[in-house]
Write an enzyme that holds these catalytic residues in place. Structure first.
Site, short mmCIF file in Angstrom:
data_model
loop_
_atom_site.label_atom_id
_atom_site.label_comp_id
_atom_site.label_asym_id
_atom_site.label_seq_id
_atom_site.Cartn_x
_atom_site.Cartn_y
_atom_site.Cartn_z
N ASN A 77 0.87 -1.18 0.00
CA ASN A 77 0.00 0.00 0.00
C ASN A 77 0.91 1.23 0.00
O ASN A 77 1.52 1.54 1.02
CB ASN A 77 -0.89 -0.04 1.25
CG ASN A 77 -1.75 1.19 1.39
OD1 ASN A 77 -1.78 2.05 0.51
ND2 ASN A 77 -2.45 1.29 2.52
N TRP A 78 0.97 1.91 -1.14
CA TRP A 78 1.89 3.05 -1.27
C TRP A 78 1.35 4.31 -0.61
O TRP A 78 2.04 5.31 -0.53
CB TRP A 78 2.20 3.30 -2.76
CG TRP A 78 2.94 2.18 -3.42
CD1 TRP A 78 3.41 1.03 -2.83
CD2 TRP A 78 3.31 2.08 -4.81
NE1 TRP A 78 4.05 0.23 -3.75
CE2 TRP A 78 4.00 0.86 -4.98
CE3 TRP A 78 3.13 2.89 -5.92
CZ2 TRP A 78 4.50 0.43 -6.21
CZ3 TRP A 78 3.62 2.48 -7.16
CH2 TRP A 78 4.30 1.27 -7.30
N LYS A 79 0.10 4.27 -0.20
CA LYS A 79 -0.55 5.43 0.43
C LYS A 79 -0.34 6.69 -0.41
O LYS A 79 -0.25 6.59 -1.64
CB LYS A 79 -0.06 5.59 1.88
CG LYS A 79 -0.23 4.28 2.68
CD LYS A 79 -0.09 4.44 4.16
CE LYS A 79 -0.27 3.08 4.83
NZ LYS A 79 -0.19 3.14 6.28
N HIS A 96 -9.54 0.80 4.91
CA HIS A 96 -8.26 0.98 5.61
C HIS A 96 -8.49 1.84 6.85
O HIS A 96 -9.30 2.76 6.83
CB HIS A 96 -7.24 1.63 4.66
CG HIS A 96 -5.86 1.60 5.25
ND1 HIS A 96 -5.43 2.52 6.17
CD2 HIS A 96 -4.83 0.74 5.06
CE1 HIS A 96 -4.19 2.23 6.51
NE2 HIS A 96 -3.79 1.16 5.86
N GLU A 126 -6.89 4.23 8.03
CA GLU A 126 -6.73 5.68 7.81
C GLU A 126 -8.01 6.27 7.22
O GLU A 126 -8.34 7.43 7.48
CB GLU A 126 -5.50 5.93 6.92
CG GLU A 126 -4.21 5.74 7.71
CD GLU A 126 -3.03 5.22 6.94
OE1 GLU A 126 -3.03 5.29 5.70
OE2 GLU A 126 -2.09 4.73 7.59
N GLU A 146 -5.03 -5.15 10.54
CA GLU A 146 -4.03 -4.11 10.75
C GLU A 146 -4.32 -3.38 12.07
O GLU A 146 -5.15 -2.46 12.10
CB GLU A 146 -4.07 -3.09 9.61
CG GLU A 146 -3.72 -3.68 8.26
CD GLU A 146 -3.22 -2.60 7.28
OE1 GLU A 146 -2.13 -2.77 6.75
OE2 GLU A 146 -3.93 -1.60 7.09
N GLY A 156 2.68 2.26 10.78
CA GLY A 156 3.60 3.39 10.64
C GLY A 156 4.31 3.78 11.92
O GLY A 156 4.90 4.85 12.01
N SER A 180 3.72 -2.11 10.24
CA SER A 180 5.17 -2.10 10.42
C SER A 180 5.85 -3.41 9.99
O SER A 180 6.84 -3.83 10.60
CB SER A 180 5.54 -1.75 11.87
OG SER A 180 5.09 -0.44 12.18
N GLY A 225 3.03 -1.21 4.25
CA GLY A 225 3.01 0.22 3.93
C GLY A 225 4.41 0.71 3.60
O GLY A 225 4.93 0.48 2.50
N GLY A 226 5.05 1.35 4.57
CA GLY A 226 6.36 1.99 4.36
C GLY A 226 7.37 1.14 3.62
O GLY A 226 8.02 1.61 2.67
P1 13P Z 1 3.18 0.40 7.63
O1 13P Z 1 3.72 -0.89 7.04
O2 13P Z 1 3.88 1.62 7.13
O3 13P Z 1 3.07 0.31 9.12
O4 13P Z 1 1.67 0.54 7.08
C1 13P Z 1 0.80 -0.54 7.19
C2 13P Z 1 -0.43 -0.24 6.44
O5 13P Z 1 -1.22 0.61 6.82
C3 13P Z 1 -0.65 -0.94 5.16
O6 13P Z 1 -1.93 -0.74 4.69
#
Ligand code: 13P
Length: 254
Positions: free
Chosen positions: A9-11, A95, A97, A167, A173, A213, A234-235
């Site tokens: 997920n590149w957000k 998600h 967020e 998640e 994050g 993470s 994510g990251g």
């Molecule tokens: P991180 O891997 O940056 O913690 O993000 C997880 C995430 O929200 C993937 O959708």
């Protein structure tokens, strides 16, 4: 053993050049696509470019969100049909967020999930508790509510083959990942909840990814848990080498 599914997920990150560069590196670097399902979820505006680069590869491309309606006066929104039209095959729904920052409700998430299925997009439904909810020992209650609300009125055949991402919000994050045991315990709870609703075969057909993470250093231990069928990253998915490293860890469990 179930095929593991690693999704990035590149957000709201990257320039167009960077997004294209990652897509090309994935295209060249993926040797494990036979044994692991791999997907990337770029920002909307980069989807078409990334779809084009990855069209001959086995890497899925999906969106991070979509609207529940098919078309109409919904300024700023993107429909499932539009995603399908440019070559997307997958979509992330609910998600955390979007739940916390944009106040998406379980009922909206349920409508989006139905719209995704209607447009033949394969959804990842995200669930997970906040730190306060975990501290108050409400993890199961929260996850159960998100599952029953998100999957409301779906028939067993629609739920078959779905992907759920667990998640925990406190692990996203933050560098503070759930321990493999903590994650596995909630995954087992999710599986049992699905089993009681849809029966064992359907519950077993659903892949449950862990997200929060995940990186090349902790992926092996997490993915080695019996109830963890992949990761939503994510990251670490913004660095193609790290992402490929996570994919190769997954390959040993597929
Ligand atoms: P991180 O891997 O940056 O913690 O993000 C997880 C995430 O929200 C993937 O959708």
């Amino acid at each position: 053993m179930k095929k593991q599914y690693i999704a990035g997920n590149w957000k709201m990150n990257l320039t167009l050049d960077e997004a294209r560069d990652i897509a090309r590196k994935l295209c060249d670097g993926i040797a494990d696509a036979e044994t692991v399902d791999i997907g990337v979820f770029p920002p909307f505006v980069y989807l078409k470019d990334v779809c084009d680069i990855l069209s001959d590869s086995k890497v899925f491309v999906g969106a991070q969100n979509m609207n529940m309606e098919q078309h109409g006066a919904f300024t700023g929104e993107v429909s499932g049909g539009m995603l399908k039209d440019i070559g997307c095959t997958h979509v992330i729904i609910g998600h955390s967020e979007r739940r916390t920052i944009y106040k998406e409700t379980d009922s909206e998430i349920n409508s989006k999930l139905k719209a995704a299925l209607l447009n033949d997009l394969q959804p990842i439904l995200c669930v997970g508790e906040s730190q306060d909810e975990r501290d108050a020992d409400k993890t199961r209650e929260v996850v159960e509510k998100q599952l029953s609300g998100g999957l409301l009125d779906l028939k067993p055949e629609q739920v078959e083959g779905l992907t759920i991402a667990y998640e925990p919000v406190w692990a996203i994050g933050t560098g503070k990942t759930a321990t493999p045991e903590q994650a596995n315990e909630v995954h087992a709870f999710i599986r049992n909840t699905l089993r009681s609703k849809y029966g064992d075969d359907t519950a077993q057909s659903i892949r449950i990814q862990y997200g929060g993470s995940v990186n090349a250093g902790n992926a092996k231990e997490l993915l080695g848990q019996p109830e963890i069928d992949g990761a939503l990253v994510g990251g670490a998915s913004l660095d193609p080498n790290s992402f490929l490293d996570i994919v190769s860890k997954a390959a040993s469990f597929s």
